[in-house]
Design a protein around this motif. Structure first.
Motif, PDB file in Angstrom:
ATOM      1  N   ARG A 231       0.843  -1.196   0.000  1.00 50.76           N
ATOM      2  CA  ARG A 231       0.000   0.000   0.000  1.00 50.76           C
ATOM      3  C   ARG A 231       0.879   1.247   0.000  1.00 50.76           C
ATOM      4  O   ARG A 231       2.037   1.221   0.453  1.00 50.76           O
TER       5      ARG A 231
ATOM      6  N   ASP B 100       0.050   4.297   1.358  1.00 52.94           N
ATOM      7  CA  ASP B 100      -0.356   5.350   2.292  1.00 52.94           C
ATOM      8  C   ASP B 100       0.320   5.210   3.644  1.00 52.94           C
ATOM      9  O   ASP B 100      -0.155   5.788   4.629  1.00 52.94           O
ATOM     10  N   VAL B 101       1.385   4.454   3.701  1.00 52.20           N
ATOM     11  CA  VAL B 101       2.094   4.347   4.974  1.00 52.20           C
ATOM     12  C   VAL B 101       3.437   5.062   4.867  1.00 52.20           C
ATOM     13  O   VAL B 101       4.066   5.090   3.809  1.00 52.20           O
ATOM     14  N   THR B 102       3.865   5.626   5.984  1.00 50.97           N
ATOM     15  CA  THR B 102       5.125   6.361   5.997  1.00 50.97           C
ATOM     16  C   THR B 102       6.261   5.455   6.465  1.00 50.97           C
ATOM     17  O   THR B 102       6.028   4.383   7.033  1.00 50.97           O
TER      18      THR B 102
ATOM     19  N   ASP C  14       5.795 -10.907  10.054  1.00 52.46           N
ATOM     20  CA  ASP C  14       5.014 -11.480   8.961  1.00 52.46           C
ATOM     21  C   ASP C  14       3.650 -10.800   8.858  1.00 52.46           C
ATOM     22  O   ASP C  14       3.205 -10.437   7.764  1.00 52.46           O
ATOM     23  N   VAL C  15       3.018 -10.652   9.995  1.00 58.24           N
ATOM     24  CA  VAL C  15       1.706 -10.002  10.008  1.00 58.24           C
ATOM     25  C   VAL C  15       1.818  -8.585   9.459  1.00 58.24           C
ATOM     26  O   VAL C  15       0.989  -8.146   8.650  1.00 58.24           O
ATOM     27  N   VAL C  16       2.860  -7.887   9.882  1.00 53.59           N
ATOM     28  CA  VAL C  16       3.047  -6.518   9.403  1.00 53.59           C
ATOM     29  C   VAL C  16       3.232  -6.514   7.884  1.00 53.59           C
ATOM     30  O   VAL C  16       2.612  -5.705   7.174  1.00 53.59           O
TER      31      VAL C  16
ATOM     32  N   ASP D 131       2.228  -8.704   5.725  1.00 54.16           N
ATOM     33  CA  ASP D 131       0.937  -9.004   5.093  1.00 54.16           C
ATOM     34  C   ASP D 131       0.032  -7.780   5.107  1.00 54.16           C
ATOM     35  O   ASP D 131      -0.677  -7.517   4.138  1.00 54.16           O
ATOM     36  N   GLY D 132       0.063  -7.072   6.209  1.00 49.90           N
ATOM     37  CA  GLY D 132      -0.750  -5.870   6.294  1.00 49.90           C
ATOM     38  C   GLY D 132      -0.308  -4.820   5.301  1.00 49.90           C
ATOM     39  O   GLY D 132      -1.127  -4.069   4.767  1.00 49.90           O
ATOM     40  N   LEU D 133       0.982  -4.764   5.033  1.00 50.02           N
ATOM     41  CA  LEU D 133       1.471  -3.804   4.037  1.00 50.02           C
ATOM     42  C   LEU D 133       1.058  -4.227   2.627  1.00 50.02           C
ATOM     43  O   LEU D 133       0.755  -3.393   1.776  1.00 50.02           O
ATOM     44  N   ARG D 134       1.055  -5.502   2.377  1.00 52.70           N
ATOM     45  CA  ARG D 134       0.671  -6.010   1.055  1.00 52.70           C
ATOM     46  C   ARG D 134      -0.761  -5.636   0.725  1.00 52.70           C
ATOM     47  O   ARG D 134      -1.084  -5.253  -0.384  1.00 52.70           O
ATOM     48  N   ARG D 135      -1.627  -5.787   1.720  1.00 54.32           N
ATOM     49  CA  ARG D 135      -3.043  -5.563   1.479  1.00 54.32           C
ATOM     50  C   ARG D 135      -3.313  -4.108   1.129  1.00 54.32           C
ATOM     51  O   ARG D 135      -2.674  -3.203   1.645  1.00 54.32           O
TER      52      ARG D 135
END
Lengths: 215, 215
Positions: B169, B171-173, B202-204, B206-210
């Motif tokens: 994504r 929209d993250v800095t 890993d969770v992070v 995945d969260g960035l991928r989404r």
DNA sequence: GTATATTCGGAGCGGTAGTTCCGGTTGATA
DNA sequence: TATCAACCGGAACTACCGCTCCGAATATAC
């Protein structure tokens, strides 16, 4: 489900006891008026100061804010940590209640996520709660331990329910989820890099959603 | 691109100078043999102790481990923080180099993720690095600031590249990404709840991928 | 071997923070 | 109002930690 009744010492409940009226035990004479006034002022000051500065704040600051000498403060709380616990434990109880409520929600996934967001809000607003959550598990001492376990249980239920219906992945532990949220708040708490925990927690929630196994 | 050459003081580079041979400037007489030996022992001890205990460890511990008095220690480093920086700055430089290397990888998304994993490994292994990253942005003082900015820049490049090709994504800095990883390591560092940073990161990731926008 | 500048070591200084102690004060009771 | 136990306040005690200082030890130069 022992999250409702909390262990409070004789001295501390004396406030509410004499404030709310005479209770069953008559052998303890009610606290003197000025003492009770000071106790309340100390609790107010401690809550405000701890929320703003965290656990590391010197105890003199609390005393000064309460308009009281440190001796008075130690009359009411045997140690600094005891005072800290008195504040934090109510915050933990609120979170436990919140987690229990969330369990009744329709969407298990959204129930977990909105709770985590609220957890993030609380942790980033009350600095003392953040400190308490950050070291939870290190020193399992103190009365907070029980309440903290209740919180862990509540989160675990939310997590299990969300995993059972396939809303989130099922290979993460409660400690990992709380660790991620608390860690994000810790990072957000740093001044100078202008970061709010909201979007970080969004990323965490998205990461939990991904890889959900069995719907 | 100034990540290669580092600002080092005259006194500190004297180690490598007299170890590698006579350098250009002859006006500075080489460090005495015992002094140099002690300096190396101090650096070794500091690295080990800081990695194990973090920045909060008393300086006496470092001195004792090095087998020297605190006076000797302060002869070589003007302050505790200077010693701390001397250790941390090399760790930061390694990370900067790693980030720069990762930029040459084929898959921008995987380049970012593997770097974040490595960042997690380093931060959870070296407790001092974690401390440094956790407060990065608070006290912008010190020579670490420059190197830290280099690291930020490197991560930003990885992040931008991954976002540009739609792998994560947009929209993250940078601060948020590092905050999440460092926060996860912080949580993992707590003893008693047996958590490794791997799955949290890993969770992070995945969260960035989404929610990746424009591929 | 001697002279000398450099380095070593750790006792001690100054500041901070948690806790205790005790003389003075005050609310409750008769 | 008088009495007294409970309470207040803050000076002082203790422990810790970063840092300085200076006599003793020693590597280097002559």
């Amino acid at each position: 489900m022992s999250s409702g009744d909390v262990q409070t010492s004789e001295a501390e409940r004396a406030v509410t006891a004499s404030a709310g009226g005479p209770d069953g035990g008559a052998h303890v004479r009610p606290m003197r008026a000025d003492a009770m006034k000071n106790r309340l002022r100390i609790l107010d000051a401690a809550e405000a100061v701890f929320a703003a500065e965290g656990l590391s704040v010197p105890i003199d600051v609390v005393a000064e804010r309460a308009g009281v000498g440190v001796g008075t403060l130690y009359r009411h709380f045997p140690t600094k940590e005891a005072m800290f616990e008195a504040i934090v434990i109510t915050r933990l109880q609120e979170l436990v209640a919140m987690a229990n409520e969330a369990e009744a929600a329709d969407d298990p996934g959204e129930a977990l996520f909105s709770f985590l967001r609220e957890l993030g809000n609380q942790a980033s607003t009350k600095h003392d709660l953040l400190d308490a959550l950050a070291v939870a598990g290190v020193d399992i001492k103190s009365r907070c331990a029980t309440t903290f376990e209740d919180l862990q249980t509540g989160i675990r239920r939310l997590l299990d329910r969300a995993a059972a219906c396939g809303a989130v992945r099922d290979d993460v532990t409660t400690a990992e989820v709380t660790g991620l949220v608390v860690g994000a708040c810790h990072a957000a708490g740093q001044a100078g890099l202008g970061v709010t925990p909201d979007r970080m927690i969004d990323v965490v929630c998205d990461g939990l959603r991904r890889g959900a196994g069995h719907p």
